[in-house]
Design a protein around this motif. Sequence first.
Motif: not given
Length: 108
Positions: A43, A82, A97-98, A101-103
């Motif tokens: 991430r 995470y 929490d998306p 952060s991003t994939i």
Amino acid sequence: MTGLGRKMLVGVAALTLAGTGVASAQAASSAPEGAISAPAGTRQVTAASMTLWNAPSGGASVGTWTAAQCFYWTAIEGTNRYRTTTGSGATVWVTADPAYSTIGCRDH
């Protein structure tokens, strides 16, 4: 295909499926307590900063990461965090929490 050939093929297929189930059960049982089953991965921080915690639930702040920091996580635990490590190898937790952060990781 002869009757014996069919029986052998069915036996091999059943053994293969049984082996898959055992592996899955072992993997699930080795997950940390309170972990959510999700594929691990990388991430990248999208927030201005993200707090590093020393526990999956509660705990103390032990630092921050800034925007564009990439990290590899292994589980989602506790209060939606995470599980990851710092560059020095310390285990820490960051929010799952998306919005923060991003994939994947991108070059910046």
